[in-house]
Design a protein around this motif. Sequence first.
Motif, PDB file in Angstrom:
ATOM      1  N   ARG A 225       0.833  -1.215   0.000  1.00 62.50           N
ATOM      2  CA  ARG A 225       0.000   0.000   0.000  1.00 62.50           C
ATOM      3  C   ARG A 225       0.862   1.258   0.000  1.00 62.50           C
ATOM      4  NH1 ARG A 225      -2.539  -2.590   4.262  1.00 62.50           N
ATOM      5  NH2 ARG A 225      -4.424  -3.753   3.675  1.00 62.50           N
ATOM      6  N   ALA A 226       1.970   1.220   0.712  1.00 63.23           N
ATOM      7  CA  ALA A 226       2.820   2.406   0.842  1.00 63.23           C
ATOM      8  C   ALA A 226       3.706   2.641  -0.369  1.00 63.23           C
ATOM      9  CB  ALA A 226       3.681   2.278   2.099  1.00 63.23           C
ATOM     10  N   ALA A 227       3.886   1.627  -1.193  1.00 63.16           N
ATOM     11  CA  ALA A 227       4.806   1.749  -2.321  1.00 63.16           C
ATOM     12  C   ALA A 227       4.208   2.588  -3.446  1.00 63.16           C
ATOM     13  CB  ALA A 227       5.170   0.363  -2.844  1.00 63.16           C
ATOM     14  N   LYS A 228       5.057   3.383  -4.062  1.00 62.52           N
ATOM     15  CA  LYS A 228       4.648   4.174  -5.228  1.00 62.52           C
ATOM     16  C   LYS A 228       4.921   3.420  -6.529  1.00 62.52           C
ATOM     17  CE  LYS A 228       3.641   7.747  -2.656  1.00 62.52           C
ATOM     18  NZ  LYS A 228       2.205   8.100  -2.405  1.00 62.52           N
ATOM     19  N   ARG A 229       6.011   2.640  -6.538  1.00 60.42           N
ATOM     20  CA  ARG A 229       6.433   1.959  -7.770  1.00 60.42           C
ATOM     21  C   ARG A 229       6.810   0.507  -7.455  1.00 60.42           C
ATOM     22  NH1 ARG A 229       8.913   6.403  -6.977  1.00 60.42           N
ATOM     23  NH2 ARG A 229      10.884   5.331  -6.478  1.00 60.42           N
ATOM     24  N   MET A 274       0.781  -7.426 -18.171  1.00 62.43           N
ATOM     25  CA  MET A 274       1.611  -7.116 -17.002  1.00 62.43           C
ATOM     26  C   MET A 274       2.981  -7.780 -17.079  1.00 62.43           C
ATOM     27  SD  MET A 274      -0.503  -5.143 -15.681  1.00 62.43           S
ATOM     28  CE  MET A 274       0.496  -4.663 -14.279  1.00 62.43           C
ATOM     29  N   ASN A 275       3.241  -8.568 -18.120  1.00 64.46           N
ATOM     30  CA  ASN A 275       4.513  -9.257 -18.264  1.00 64.46           C
ATOM     31  C   ASN A 275       5.511  -8.348 -18.973  1.00 64.46           C
ATOM     32  OD1 ASN A 275       6.675 -10.932 -18.759  1.00 64.46           O
ATOM     33  ND2 ASN A 275       5.464 -12.630 -19.546  1.00 64.46           N
ATOM     34  N   PHE A 276       6.509  -7.869 -18.236  1.00 70.45           N
ATOM     35  CA  PHE A 276       7.516  -6.966 -18.786  1.00 70.45           C
ATOM     36  C   PHE A 276       8.783  -7.705 -19.217  1.00 70.45           C
ATOM     37  CE2 PHE A 276       4.649  -3.833 -17.688  1.00 70.45           C
ATOM     38  CZ  PHE A 276       5.127  -2.545 -17.867  1.00 70.45           C
ATOM     39  N   GLY A 277       8.760  -9.035 -19.151  1.00 70.71           N
ATOM     40  CA  GLY A 277       9.880  -9.806 -19.667  1.00 70.71           C
ATOM     41  C   GLY A 277      10.883 -10.197 -18.600  1.00 70.71           C
ATOM     42  N   ASN A 288      14.039  -4.628 -16.553  1.00 71.26           N
ATOM     43  CA  ASN A 288      15.124  -4.076 -15.742  1.00 71.26           C
ATOM     44  C   ASN A 288      14.887  -2.623 -15.388  1.00 71.26           C
ATOM     45  OD1 ASN A 288      16.429  -6.491 -15.641  1.00 71.26           O
ATOM     46  ND2 ASN A 288      18.002  -5.987 -17.148  1.00 71.26           N
ATOM     47  N   ALA A 289      14.195  -1.887 -16.251  1.00 68.72           N
ATOM     48  CA  ALA A 289      13.888  -0.492 -15.929  1.00 68.72           C
ATOM     49  C   ALA A 289      12.928  -0.400 -14.746  1.00 68.72           C
ATOM     50  CB  ALA A 289      13.300   0.210 -17.150  1.00 68.72           C
ATOM     51  N   VAL A 290      11.864  -1.216 -14.758  1.00 66.06           N
ATOM     52  CA  VAL A 290      10.923  -1.129 -13.638  1.00 66.06           C
ATOM     53  C   VAL A 290      11.561  -1.630 -12.348  1.00 66.06           C
ATOM     54  CG1 VAL A 290       8.891  -1.298 -15.129  1.00 66.06           C
ATOM     55  CG2 VAL A 290       9.821  -3.380 -14.099  1.00 66.06           C
ATOM     56  N   LEU A 291      12.470  -2.615 -12.435  1.00 63.45           N
ATOM     57  CA  LEU A 291      13.126  -3.097 -11.220  1.00 63.45           C
ATOM     58  C   LEU A 291      14.117  -2.071 -10.676  1.00 63.45           C
ATOM     59  CD1 LEU A 291      13.726  -6.835 -12.201  1.00 63.45           C
ATOM     60  CD2 LEU A 291      12.069  -5.945 -10.564  1.00 63.45           C
ATOM     61  N   ALA A 352      -7.050 -10.064  -1.131  1.00 67.03           N
ATOM     62  CA  ALA A 352      -8.155  -9.801  -0.198  1.00 67.03           C
ATOM     63  C   ALA A 352      -7.800  -8.680   0.771  1.00 67.03           C
ATOM     64  CB  ALA A 352      -8.493 -11.077   0.565  1.00 67.03           C
ATOM     65  N   ALA A 353      -6.546  -8.639   1.228  1.00 62.88           N
ATOM     66  CA  ALA A 353      -6.127  -7.603   2.171  1.00 62.88           C
ATOM     67  C   ALA A 353      -6.014  -6.236   1.510  1.00 62.88           C
ATOM     68  CB  ALA A 353      -4.788  -7.993   2.795  1.00 62.88           C
ATOM     69  N   LEU A 354      -5.612  -6.208   0.229  1.00 59.28           N
ATOM     70  CA  LEU A 354      -5.398  -4.936  -0.468  1.00 59.28           C
ATOM     71  C   LEU A 354      -6.681  -4.352  -1.036  1.00 59.28           C
ATOM     72  CD1 LEU A 354      -2.094  -5.836  -2.347  1.00 59.28           C
ATOM     73  CD2 LEU A 354      -2.338  -4.244  -0.428  1.00 59.28           C
ATOM     74  N   GLY A 355      -7.695  -5.175  -1.250  1.00 59.21           N
ATOM     75  CA  GLY A 355      -8.952  -4.674  -1.811  1.00 59.21           C
ATOM     76  C   GLY A 355      -8.758  -4.064  -3.180  1.00 59.21           C
ATOM     77  N   ASP A 356      -9.202  -2.840  -3.345  1.00 66.59           N
ATOM     78  CA  ASP A 356      -9.119  -2.157  -4.645  1.00 66.59           C
ATOM     79  C   ASP A 356      -7.848  -1.333  -4.808  1.00 66.59           C
ATOM     80  OD1 ASP A 356     -11.571  -3.173  -5.448  1.00 66.59           O
ATOM     81  OD2 ASP A 356     -12.683  -1.502  -4.550  1.00 66.59           O
ATOM     82  N   HIS A 357      -6.913  -1.465  -3.890  1.00 66.11           N
ATOM     83  CA  HIS A 357      -5.674  -0.692  -3.996  1.00 66.11           C
ATOM     84  C   HIS A 357      -4.958  -1.001  -5.308  1.00 66.11           C
ATOM     85  CE1 HIS A 357      -1.842   1.169  -2.949  1.00 66.11           C
ATOM     86  NE2 HIS A 357      -1.258   0.070  -3.428  1.00 66.11           N
ATOM     87  N   THR A 358      -4.492   0.040  -5.968  1.00 65.38           N
ATOM     88  CA  THR A 358      -3.746  -0.142  -7.208  1.00 65.38           C
ATOM     89  C   THR A 358      -2.649   0.896  -7.316  1.00 65.38           C
ATOM     90  OG1 THR A 358      -3.922  -0.421  -9.618  1.00 65.38           O
ATOM     91  CG2 THR A 358      -5.249   1.316  -8.611  1.00 65.38           C
ATOM     92  N   ALA A 359      -1.549   0.508  -7.932  1.00 71.63           N
ATOM     93  CA  ALA A 359      -0.440   1.425  -8.180  1.00 71.63           C
ATOM     94  C   ALA A 359      -0.444   1.812  -9.652  1.00 71.63           C
ATOM     95  CB  ALA A 359       0.882   0.760  -7.817  1.00 71.63           C
ATOM     96  N   ALA A 360       0.188   2.917  -9.955  1.00 73.09           N
ATOM     97  CA  ALA A 360       0.292   3.368 -11.343  1.00 73.09           C
ATOM     98  C   ALA A 360       1.538   2.760 -11.981  1.00 73.09           C
ATOM     99  CB  ALA A 360       0.362   4.883 -11.401  1.00 73.09           C
ATOM    100  N   PHE A 361       1.417   2.348 -13.232  1.00 71.42           N
ATOM    101  CA  PHE A 361       2.589   1.878 -13.959  1.00 71.42           C
ATOM    102  C   PHE A 361       2.474   2.331 -15.400  1.00 71.42           C
ATOM    103  CE2 PHE A 361      -0.431  -1.300 -15.176  1.00 71.42           C
ATOM    104  CZ  PHE A 361      -0.011  -1.789 -16.402  1.00 71.42           C
ATOM    105  N   ASP A 362       3.607   2.433 -16.059  1.00 74.50           N
ATOM    106  CA  ASP A 362       3.668   2.906 -17.438  1.00 74.50           C
ATOM    107  C   ASP A 362       3.818   1.709 -18.368  1.00 74.50           C
ATOM    108  OD1 ASP A 362       4.062   4.164 -19.835  1.00 74.50           O
ATOM    109  OD2 ASP A 362       5.951   5.147 -19.277  1.00 74.50           O
ATOM    110  N   PRO A 363       2.831   1.423 -19.233  1.00 78.64           N
ATOM    111  CA  PRO A 363       2.940   0.268 -20.130  1.00 78.64           C
ATOM    112  C   PRO A 363       3.853   0.499 -21.332  1.00 78.64           C
ATOM    113  CG  PRO A 363       0.876   1.407 -20.520  1.00 78.64           C
ATOM    114  CD  PRO A 363       1.531   2.111 -19.362  1.00 78.64           C
ATOM    115  N   ALA A 364       4.259   1.747 -21.563  1.00 81.15           N
ATOM    116  CA  ALA A 364       5.008   2.060 -22.778  1.00 81.15           C
ATOM    117  C   ALA A 364       6.324   1.281 -22.893  1.00 81.15           C
ATOM    118  CB  ALA A 364       5.268   3.568 -22.857  1.00 81.15           C
ATOM    119  N   PRO A 365       7.118   1.134 -21.808  1.00 82.29           N
ATOM    120  CA  PRO A 365       8.381   0.382 -21.968  1.00 82.29           C
ATOM    121  C   PRO A 365       8.164  -1.049 -22.433  1.00 82.29           C
ATOM    122  CG  PRO A 365       8.411   1.655 -19.941  1.00 82.29           C
ATOM    123  CD  PRO A 365       7.014   1.751 -20.477  1.00 82.29           C
ATOM    124  N   ARG A 366       7.074  -1.659 -22.000  1.00 83.34           N
ATOM    125  CA  ARG A 366       6.804  -3.030 -22.425  1.00 83.34           C
ATOM    126  C   ARG A 366       6.571  -3.083 -23.934  1.00 83.34           C
ATOM    127  NH1 ARG A 366       2.392  -6.177 -23.600  1.00 83.34           N
ATOM    128  NH2 ARG A 366       2.669  -8.409 -23.170  1.00 83.34           N
TER     129      ARG A 366
END
Length: 612
Positions: A225-229, A274-277, A288-291, A352-366
Motif C-alpha cells: 500500500r505504501a509503495a509508489k512503484r 503485465m509481463n515486462f519480460g 530491468n527499468a521497472v526493477l 483480499a487484504a489490499l482490496g481495490d488498492h492499485t499502483a500506477a505503472f507505465d505500459p510504454a516500456p513493455r
Amino acid sequence: MSGTIRLTAAQAMVRWLSVQMTEDGERFVEGCWAIFGHGNVAGIGEALHGIGDAFPTWRGQNEQTMAHAAIAYAKASKRRRAHAVTSSIGPGATNMVTAAALAHVNRLPVLFIAGDVFASRRPDPVLQQVEDFDDGTVSANDCFRPVVRYFDRIQRPEQLLTALPRALRVMTDPANCGPVCLAFCQDTQAEAYDWPEAFFEPRIWRIRRPEPDAQELAEVADLIRAAKRPAIVAGGGVIYSGAEAALSAFAARHGIPVAETQAGKSALAQGDPMNFGASGVDGSAAANAVLRDADLVIGVGTRLQDFTTGSRTMFAADAKLVSINVHGYDAAKHGAVPLVSDARVALEKLTAALGDHTAAFDPAPRAAWLAAVDAHCAAPAPGNDLPNDAQVIGAVQRAAPDAIAMCAAGTMPGALKLLWQPAQGGYHMEYGYSCMGYEVAGAMGIKLALPSREVICFVGDGSYMMANSELATAVMRRIPFTVVLTDNRGYGCINRLQQVCGGEPFNNLYANCNVEDQPQIDYVAHAGSMGAHAVKASGIAELEAQIAAARNRPIPTVIVIDTTAKDGPAHGLTDEAGHWWDVAVPAVGGTDRLREAYQTYLENAARARLVN
C-alpha cells in the motif's frame, strides 16, 4: 490383524513404490530408469522384471542423462510426479551425482537408487568399491550426501519400512522438495524378509499449501500500500504452486508489473499486459527499468540468484524487498521481509487484504521492448553472413509459436530468456545448475510428461558433444521432439565471457585450441546414425520449413544450422537490455584490456547490496 508377505528387500521396494499415488489417481513415481551392473542387476533388476508394467522400467544410455530425463519429467509435471533412477555401484552411481546436484539446486524430486557395497562386507573390497583408508563405512555413494535432500543407506531389509516413507515425504514436500538417494547394499537387495501386508496398501500423497503467518501478511500488505512503484519478480515457485492465474490477476488488479526469472518464465504468457519480460543479467530493457526504479520489489517463488538480481546490483539501494516463498531459507535472502507461504495462497490473501488498492505503472516500456525484440529476431536480409542466435530464435518462434522451448547452458539460455515470447507454459530452462548435456535428455523427459505439446530443444554444438546418446533412446521409444543444433564451432558463450573479462580468446572455440587440425564434425550423420531424422538447414528460411516438417514425425528430428560465434544474445539491442554479472576479473595482468576490465569490475562491485 494383517498378515505378512515374504519378499526380497528389492521386491518390497518396487511393490511399495507401485502403490504410492497422487490425488489424480496416478503413481507418484511413475517408473524407473535403469542401467544394470553387478550392484543392482540380481536384486533390483530381478524385482523390476517381476513387477512388470505395474512399475515399468526404461533403459537409457548413460546414468547421468537418464537422470536428466527424470528431472525434466518432474519439472514439466510441476513436481506432481517423478521418476526413479537406478544404477550399480561405482561409476554408475557417481555418474548420477551431477544430476543429483542439478535436481537439488532446482528443488526437483527424483529418487536415486544406487547399488552399494555388501552390508555383510564378506567380499571386501568388492568390484568398484571405493576404499577409505580411515573410515570403513564410506562408499562412493557418500558423494550424494551434499546434493540430495535425504540420504539413507539400506543395510537391512526392514530399514525400508521407514526409509521409503521418508523419501516420499521429501519428494512431495513443497518446501523441502528435492532429490533422494537410497544407497542400497547389493546383498541386502536380495535378502528376504516377512513384510506386513499393510505396508503395501495404496497411499495418496497430497502436496500441502502452507498458509502465511497473519503478521507477516499484514506487514507485506502495508508495504505494498505504501509503495509508489512496486514491481514483482516471478520465479519457478509460481509454476510449482499452480499460481499462474493468481499472479496474473494480482498484477492486473493492483497495477504491479511482473519481471521473470529463468525458472518463472512462461508463468505468464508473453501476451499478458503485465509481463515486462526477463529480469537481471539477461533481462529485458522493460523489466530491468521497472526493477531499477522500484521502491518495493516483491519476489514470488524465486531464490533470487545472481542472474536475477544482477549480482545484487539490480535494485535501488533504498528499495525495500519482500520475498514470498514456501521455504523460510529463500524468503529471508538479501534482507527481505519474508512472507513464508504457498505462492497461490499468499497472492490470494494479499489481494483480499489490499482490496481495490492499485499502483500506477507505465505500459510504454513493455510495448517498446516487444517491438525491439520483433525487429531483433526478424529474418536476416539475403546475404552470406551466418545467422546469430536471435535470428534462429525468431525463426523457431514464427514456425512453432505454441511450442515449449527448452535449453540448459551456453548462449541460448540468456538469448531465450531475453527473446522467446512463450504462451503460458511454453518455456523450460534448466538454469539453476546450468548443466551442459541436459538438453537432449531433458527434451525427452518433457515430452514424456507432456506428450501433446510440441517440444523444441535448443542446443549448441558444445553441449551436444557432451551428451547426445539419449537420442537413441528417444528413437527406440518413439518419443518425438525437435532439436535445433546451433553450430558455432566451440564454446561461443564462454569465449565471449572470456573476452568481456579482459582475457584473450583461448581454449573455447576450436580455432583457439591446441589442436593439430580443425575438426570437421558431421552432426547430421552423427544424429542420423542413432536413428533420428537429421538435416542441415542452409539458412533461416529452411530452418522454419524444417521445423514445420518435423511436427508429425514419430521420432526426434535434429536440425543443424551454422551460426556466428561473434554475437551475444543482446547484440544490437539497447544497453539496458542486460545487467552486470559478477565474474571475478584478475586484479593484475599484462594487457590494457585486462586492466580496463578490472576497473569496470571494481566499479560494478561497489554497487552491490550486501545485506543478507
